[in-house]
Enzyme design. Structure first.
Site, PDB file in Angstrom:
ATOM      1  N   HIS A  50      40.043  48.660  40.877  1.00 42.09           N
ATOM      2  CA  HIS A  50      41.152  49.612  40.838  1.00 42.09           C
ATOM      3  C   HIS A  50      41.548  49.936  42.269  1.00 42.09           C
ATOM      4  O   HIS A  50      40.744  50.415  43.061  1.00 42.09           O
ATOM      5  CB  HIS A  50      40.761  50.891  40.100  1.00 42.09           C
ATOM      6  CG  HIS A  50      41.910  51.846  39.936  1.00 42.09           C
ATOM      7  ND1 HIS A  50      42.742  51.819  38.836  1.00 42.09           N
ATOM      8  CD2 HIS A  50      42.381  52.834  40.734  1.00 42.09           C
ATOM      9  CE1 HIS A  50      43.666  52.750  38.954  1.00 42.09           C
ATOM     10  NE2 HIS A  50      43.472  53.377  40.115  1.00 42.09           N
ATOM     11  N   CYS A  51      42.810  49.671  42.612  1.00 41.12           N
ATOM     12  CA  CYS A  51      43.291  49.840  43.982  1.00 41.12           C
ATOM     13  C   CYS A  51      44.141  51.107  44.067  1.00 41.12           C
ATOM     14  O   CYS A  51      45.201  51.182  43.436  1.00 41.12           O
ATOM     15  CB  CYS A  51      44.111  48.626  44.417  1.00 41.12           C
ATOM     16  SG  CYS A  51      44.736  48.749  46.111  1.00 41.12           S
ATOM     17  N   PRO A  52      43.709  52.120  44.826  1.00 39.81           N
ATOM     18  CA  PRO A  52      44.523  53.339  44.931  1.00 39.81           C
ATOM     19  C   PRO A  52      45.831  53.126  45.681  1.00 39.81           C
ATOM     20  O   PRO A  52      46.785  53.880  45.483  1.00 39.81           O
ATOM     21  CB  PRO A  52      43.597  54.299  45.694  1.00 39.81           C
ATOM     22  CG  PRO A  52      42.662  53.423  46.455  1.00 39.81           C
ATOM     23  CD  PRO A  52      42.458  52.212  45.598  1.00 39.81           C
TER      24      PRO A  52
ATOM     25  N   ASN B  41      48.019  52.207  42.969  1.00 36.58           N
ATOM     26  CA  ASN B  41      47.868  53.086  41.798  1.00 36.58           C
ATOM     27  C   ASN B  41      47.801  52.280  40.507  1.00 36.58           C
ATOM     28  O   ASN B  41      48.443  52.608  39.505  1.00 36.58           O
ATOM     29  CB  ASN B  41      49.017  54.094  41.723  1.00 36.58           C
ATOM     30  CG  ASN B  41      48.767  55.177  40.679  1.00 36.58           C
ATOM     31  OD1 ASN B  41      47.621  55.506  40.378  1.00 36.58           O
ATOM     32  ND2 ASN B  41      49.835  55.714  40.113  1.00 36.58           N
TER      33      ASN B  41
END
Length: 427
Positions: A158-160, A163
């Site tokens: 999961h890449c912030p 998002n």
């Protein structure tokens, strides 16, 4: 997104969290918007004296920017996908699963439900992978994301900064986003290098020189910071982009690089999905080279089942015990050659004894008497397709509890049919 996440957004706290998760995306967008102003207005329009050079700089700049933003937008907006209903366990079966007295009963329930599903991955104890939050059988390479609150197909991480989860549907876009972002930063840094040098010459000499920056003082500082920021982002993107190119070539996700997937036959193997560099690349980018540089979905497959190295080569992968979970230095070609020579040295006819021994994962062995077992409980094993250890013995993860009573192991012809979920067929 899952249904629970949709309900959570309706609360004030959930709404605040949803807004908070967009802050990294807004920050990146603001940096790109500022860099556009600094490059186009301050560097090219106000500072350039060569009209032809300015047009060429703007032309290539906008090509890099469009591909960069296109890939970034597709990475952000592509959904993580939805697991179909046939992977979902009915509520009554879930209740029976949670009320099971022992793990063997749970294994039997999960294995019975997953027989018609194309799953080959297992948990460490040999059970079918099950998501307690989504109440589904997990497809191969799928994992539950606590941020997205749903099971994600071929989840990488999961890449912030986008998002979103990097997954089966947007992994190509994510790799292109990293590549075009690196090209964008390097192009900006290279074309602003001359003006960056002129800035320091002007500052050090303290008087006007031929070739100094023509813009205002604020404009000169825009160009100075543009050079520094482009170099800073380029350095960070080099390692990240190179790492994901490596993952593409070995057909491995970020999660799988830290924890090897466990296969029904063969156990943990980080190279279980490795089909060769070109085939691995085509699995992500597709077969048509014309679409490789474009953020258009061309990946192979459906996201639920994936070919393995065993399917590709026709040979079983080298045996790996659970203790070798983190070992990725095994020479697969040498192991396959050794297994091939061992098979050639064996006699073509197999004489079964009344009692056979099958090595277990802990190095022990269990014996069974074929004469005392009914034919309905005899397990047919194709020894030519099972992985082998250094002694030439078959290695297989313990059955997941779907057989009652004793079981015997007998030989099967090479064309024995394998079930879709990777289980050994029953006679």
């Amino acid at each position: 997104m899952g249904n629970d996440d949709h309900r959570r957004r309706k609360t004030p706290c959930g709404f605040c969290m949803a807004v908070f998760k967009w802050i990294p995306v807004v920050f990146i967008t603001a940096v790109i918007a500022w860099s556009y102003y600094a490059y186009v207005v301050e560097l090219c329009i106000r500072n350039s004296e060569n009209l032809v050079g300015m047009i060429l700089m703007l032309f290539f700049y906008h090509i890099a920017l469009i591909l960069f933003m296109w890939s970034y937008w597709r990475t952000i907006m592509t959904s993580v996908g939805r697991v179909p209903d046939q992977w979902r366990i009915p509520d009554e079966e879930v209740t029976r699963l949670f009320r099971a007295d022992n793990p063997e009963t749970q294994k039997r329930i999960l294995n019975s439900f997953a027989r018609s599903l194309p799953v080959t991955n297992r948990t460490m104890n040999g059970s079918v992978r099950f998501c307690e939050k989504c109440k589904i059988i997990k497809p191969d390479r799928a994992h539950h994301c606590s941020v997205c609150n749903s099971c994600v197909l071929k989840m990488d991480h999961h890449c912030p900064w986008v998002n979103n989860c990097v997954n089966f549907y947007n992994y190509k876009f994510f790799v292109l986003f990293l590549g075009y972002a690196l090209i964008y930063c390097l192009y900006v840094a290279f074309t602003t290098l001359h003006d960056f040098v002129q800035f320091w010459k002007y500052e050090n000499n303290g008087y006007s020189e031929q070739g100094q920056l023509n813009g205002s003082g604020v404009g000169r500082f825009h160009i100075l910071f543009l050079f520094f920021i482009s170099i800073m982002f380029a350095i960070s993107l080099v390692s990240l982009f190179g790492y994901h190119i490596y993952l593409v070539l070995v057909n491995r996700t970020t999660l799988e690089s830290f924890r090897a997937p466990v296969f029904r036959v063969g156990g943990p193997d980080k190279n279980g999905f490795n089909l060769g560099r070109y085939a691995n690349f085509c699995e992500v980018f597709g077969d048509d080279w014309q679409y490789w540089p474009l953020p258009i979905f061309t990946s192979r497959g459906d996201g639920f089942s994936y070919p393995t190295s065993t399917d590709q080569s026709g040979e079983a992968p080298p045996a790996q015990r659970y203790a070798a979970m983190g070992d990725t230095t095994t020479n697969r070609s040498q192991n396959q050659a050794q297994s091939q020579s061992q098979r050639q040295a064996r006699p073509k006819s197999l004489n079964l004894q009344p009692a056979l021994e099958l090595p277990l994962a802990n190095g022990q062995s269990s014996s069974c008497n074929t004469a005392a077992v009914p034919s309905s409980q005899v397990v047919v094993v194709n020894f030519s397709t099972l992985p082998e250890d250094a002694n030439g013995d078959a290695v297989i993860i313990d059955m997941v509890g779907d057989h009652s009573g004793a079981a015997a192991v007998v030989a099967a012809p090479k064309d024995a049919f394998r079930q879709p979920n990777g289980d050994v067929p029953l006679n």
